[in-house]
Write a protein that holds these residues in place. Structure first.
Motif, PDB file in Angstrom:
ATOM      1  N   PRO A 181       2.244   7.865  -7.218  1.00  0.00           N
ATOM      2  CA  PRO A 181       1.818   7.605  -5.838  1.00  0.00           C
ATOM      3  C   PRO A 181       1.535   6.116  -5.669  1.00  0.00           C
ATOM      4  N   VAL A 182       1.951   5.569  -4.550  1.00  0.00           N
ATOM      5  CA  VAL A 182       1.759   4.146  -4.283  1.00  0.00           C
ATOM      6  C   VAL A 182       1.027   3.996  -2.949  1.00  0.00           C
ATOM      7  N   ALA A 183      -0.215   3.522  -3.023  1.00  0.00           N
ATOM      8  CA  ALA A 183      -1.029   3.365  -1.819  1.00  0.00           C
ATOM      9  C   ALA A 183      -0.780   2.010  -1.185  1.00  0.00           C
ATOM     10  N   GLY A 184      -0.730   1.998   0.135  1.00  0.00           N
ATOM     11  CA  GLY A 184      -0.506   0.744   0.832  1.00  0.00           C
ATOM     12  C   GLY A 184      -0.818   0.850   2.305  1.00  0.00           C
ATOM     13  N   THR A 185      -0.404  -0.157   3.037  1.00  0.00           N
ATOM     14  CA  THR A 185      -0.595  -0.212   4.490  1.00  0.00           C
ATOM     15  C   THR A 185       0.770  -0.252   5.161  1.00  0.00           C
ATOM     16  N   LEU A 186       0.955   0.614   6.144  1.00  0.00           N
ATOM     17  CA  LEU A 186       2.188   0.617   6.932  1.00  0.00           C
ATOM     18  C   LEU A 186       1.888  -0.009   8.286  1.00  0.00           C
ATOM     19  N   THR A 187       2.650  -1.033   8.625  1.00  0.00           N
ATOM     20  CA  THR A 187       2.546  -1.660   9.938  1.00  0.00           C
ATOM     21  C   THR A 187       3.708  -1.182  10.782  1.00  0.00           C
ATOM     22  N   LEU A 188       3.399  -0.472  11.859  1.00  0.00           N
ATOM     23  CA  LEU A 188       4.419   0.106  12.731  1.00  0.00           C
ATOM     24  C   LEU A 188       3.925   0.011  14.165  1.00  0.00           C
ATOM     25  N   HIS A 189       4.779  -0.462  15.061  1.00  0.00           N
ATOM     26  CA  HIS A 189       4.409  -0.584  16.472  1.00  0.00           C
ATOM     27  C   HIS A 189       3.175  -1.477  16.638  1.00  0.00           C
ATOM     28  N   GLY A 190       3.042  -2.449  15.726  1.00  0.00           N
ATOM     29  CA  GLY A 190       1.930  -3.374  15.791  1.00  0.00           C
ATOM     30  C   GLY A 190       0.603  -2.817  15.315  1.00  0.00           C
ATOM     31  N   VAL A 191       0.633  -1.641  14.687  1.00  0.00           N
ATOM     32  CA  VAL A 191      -0.589  -0.980  14.220  1.00  0.00           C
ATOM     33  C   VAL A 191      -0.542  -0.836  12.708  1.00  0.00           C
ATOM     34  N   ASP A 192      -1.637  -1.125  12.037  1.00  0.00           N
ATOM     35  CA  ASP A 192      -1.746  -0.978  10.577  1.00  0.00           C
ATOM     36  C   ASP A 192      -2.483   0.317  10.246  1.00  0.00           C
ATOM     37  N   ARG A 193      -1.880   1.111   9.362  1.00  0.00           N
ATOM     38  CA  ARG A 193      -2.526   2.342   8.929  1.00  0.00           C
ATOM     39  C   ARG A 193      -2.276   2.540   7.437  1.00  0.00           C
ATOM     40  N   PRO A 194      -3.289   3.068   6.716  1.00  0.00           N
ATOM     41  CA  PRO A 194      -3.078   3.343   5.292  1.00  0.00           C
ATOM     42  C   PRO A 194      -2.146   4.537   5.106  1.00  0.00           C
ATOM     43  N   VAL A 195      -1.218   4.418   4.170  1.00  0.00           N
ATOM     44  CA  VAL A 195      -0.322   5.518   3.818  1.00  0.00           C
ATOM     45  C   VAL A 195      -0.145   5.518   2.307  1.00  0.00           C
ATOM     46  N   THR A 196       0.233   6.658   1.777  1.00  0.00           N
ATOM     47  CA  THR A 196       0.538   6.756   0.357  1.00  0.00           C
ATOM     48  C   THR A 196       1.973   7.230   0.195  1.00  0.00           C
ATOM     49  N   LEU A 197       2.786   6.397  -0.420  1.00  0.00           N
ATOM     50  CA  LEU A 197       4.173   6.761  -0.693  1.00  0.00           C
ATOM     51  C   LEU A 197       4.246   7.607  -1.957  1.00  0.00           C
ATOM     52  N   GLU A 198       4.978   8.705  -1.883  1.00  0.00           N
ATOM     53  CA  GLU A 198       5.290   9.480  -3.086  1.00  0.00           C
ATOM     54  C   GLU A 198       6.577   8.898  -3.650  1.00  0.00           C
ATOM     55  N   VAL A 199       6.475   8.182  -4.749  1.00  0.00           N
ATOM     56  CA  VAL A 199       7.581   7.389  -5.273  1.00  0.00           C
ATOM     57  C   VAL A 199       8.181   8.036  -6.518  1.00  0.00           C
ATOM     58  N   GLU A 200       9.499   8.041  -6.569  1.00  0.00           N
ATOM     59  CA  GLU A 200      10.249   8.465  -7.748  1.00  0.00           C
ATOM     60  C   GLU A 200      11.137   7.292  -8.152  1.00  0.00           C
ATOM     61  N   ALA A 201      10.893   6.730  -9.326  1.00  0.00           N
ATOM     62  CA  ALA A 201      11.619   5.545  -9.781  1.00  0.00           C
ATOM     63  C   ALA A 201      12.424   5.864 -11.030  1.00  0.00           C
ATOM     64  N   ARG A 202      13.615   5.249 -11.127  1.00  0.00           N
ATOM     65  CA  ARG A 202      14.486   5.487 -12.276  1.00  0.00           C
ATOM     66  C   ARG A 202      15.198   4.200 -12.646  1.00  0.00           C
ATOM     67  N   ARG A 203      15.211   3.894 -13.941  1.00  0.00           N
ATOM     68  CA  ARG A 203      15.943   2.730 -14.413  1.00  0.00           C
ATOM     69  C   ARG A 203      17.436   3.026 -14.405  1.00  0.00           C
ATOM     70  N   THR A 204      18.231   1.989 -14.156  1.00  0.00           N
ATOM     71  CA  THR A 204      19.683   2.101 -14.134  1.00  0.00           C
ATOM     72  C   THR A 204      20.260   0.924 -14.930  1.00  0.00           C
ATOM     73  N   PRO A 205      21.556   0.951 -15.209  1.00  0.00           N
ATOM     74  CA  PRO A 205      22.151  -0.187 -15.910  1.00  0.00           C
ATOM     75  C   PRO A 205      22.016  -1.502 -15.144  1.00  0.00           C
ATOM     76  N   ASP A 206      21.873  -1.410 -13.807  1.00  0.00           N
ATOM     77  CA  ASP A 206      21.824  -2.624 -12.998  1.00  0.00           C
ATOM     78  C   ASP A 206      20.424  -2.985 -12.512  1.00  0.00           C
ATOM     79  N   GLY A 207      19.436  -2.128 -12.763  1.00  0.00           N
ATOM     80  CA  GLY A 207      18.096  -2.412 -12.270  1.00  0.00           C
ATOM     81  C   GLY A 207      17.247  -1.163 -12.178  1.00  0.00           C
ATOM     82  N   VAL A 208      16.661  -0.939 -10.997  1.00  0.00           N
ATOM     83  CA  VAL A 208      15.788   0.210 -10.777  1.00  0.00           C
ATOM     84  C   VAL A 208      16.095   0.795  -9.406  1.00  0.00           C
ATOM     85  N   GLN A 209      16.159   2.124  -9.351  1.00  0.00           N
ATOM     86  CA  GLN A 209      16.295   2.829  -8.086  1.00  0.00           C
ATOM     87  C   GLN A 209      14.958   3.478  -7.747  1.00  0.00           C
ATOM     88  N   VAL A 210      14.591   3.409  -6.479  1.00  0.00           N
ATOM     89  CA  VAL A 210      13.316   3.959  -6.023  1.00  0.00           C
ATOM     90  C   VAL A 210      13.554   4.803  -4.778  1.00  0.00           C
TER      91      VAL A 210
END
Length: 253
Positions: free
Chosen positions: A187-216
């Motif tokens: 889980p990645v906690a942060g702030t989402l700014t949308l329509h000029g408004v800031d609100r806390p949100v938590t992204l459910e993140v799935e990350a995987r390494r690849t030969p060229d970098g990282v996919q998220v």
């Protein structure tokens, strides 16, 4: 003196014998009646069943959520530890958008908007994700219907607020990604700014390494009211008050 007959002049109208009245062909009349009836039934069907036709036939197939794509490389090509330290850029092939349900005259439809106009960067220090800023050009988000997209841009006032931006607010341990052969869930906690408004949100993140970098791949619920937005209710279409933010990032050095 005998009456002289005036020669006929051009333009004179000569009386003609009345033509016999032709009775209408019963077969032609029957066919015309069937065509008229069919047209009337088609109009009625479009007026009463149009939403069903759109939802079941006309509307394109619902697009799949933004998730990590199936692996196309051999595991050996990503063997060994990955150096996760440093700054990662949001690269080409990244995508973002939203998913929200609406009811169109009684028929449920899932609306999906997408754009590849995504930019940003992430920083990892000592195995910890310490900085994230990802921006999405909201004016570039498109669905299958241009009229809906125009309403979307007006509602968000994309001229004044052209971007939605996610920024990290709490460090996240991503050191496990260095050696993981399977996707890492965090889980990645942060702030989402949308329509000029800031609100806390938590992204459910799935990350995987690849030969060229990282996919998220990441998702987060978004309540429209939290960002000063109202779910439109136009009588024939009602939009749910909550949708889902979706991200698929290709991270490169």
């Amino acid at each position: 003196m005998a009456e002289r007959t005036r020669p006929a002049r051009r333009g004179d109208v000569r009386p003609s014998a009345p033509r016999p009245r032709r009775e209408p062909d019963p077969e032609v009349t029957r066919r015309r009646g069937l065509v008229t009836l069919g047209a009337v039934l088609l109009v009625v069907a479009l007026l009463t069943g149009g939403p069903w036709v759109y939802a079941r036939v006309v509307a394109p197939q619902e697009r799949e959520p933004l998730v990590l794509p199936e692996e196309t490389h051999e595991p050996a090509t990503v063997a060994g530890p990955l150096d996760v330290e440093g700054t990662w850029q949001v690269g080409p092939g990244s995508e973002a958008g939203y998913r929200i349900d609406e009811v169109l005259a009684g028929e449920a439809v899932t609306v999906v908007g997408r754009t590849q106009e995504v930019t940003g960067a992430l920083t990892v220090t000592g195995g910890m994700l310490t900085q994230v800023e990802v921006a999405v050009d909201m004016a570039g988000v498109a669905t299958d219907e241009s009229a809906r997209d125009a309403y979307f841009r007006r509602a968000l006032d994309t001229t004044t607020y052209p971007q939605a931006v996610f920024r990290l607010t709490e460090p996240v341990d991503v050191s496990g990604l260095a050696t993981a052969q399977e996707p890492v869930l965090v889980p990645v906690a942060g702030t989402l700014t949308l329509h000029g408004v800031d609100r806390p949100v938590t992204l459910e993140v799935e990350a995987r390494r690849t030969p060229d970098g990282v996919q998220v791949a990441a998702t987060a619920p978004v309540v429209l009211e939290d960002f000063g937005l109202s779910a439109p209710d136009l009588g024939f279409v009602t939009v749910e008050p909550q949708g889902t933010l979706e991200l698929l990032l290709e991270l490169t050095r």
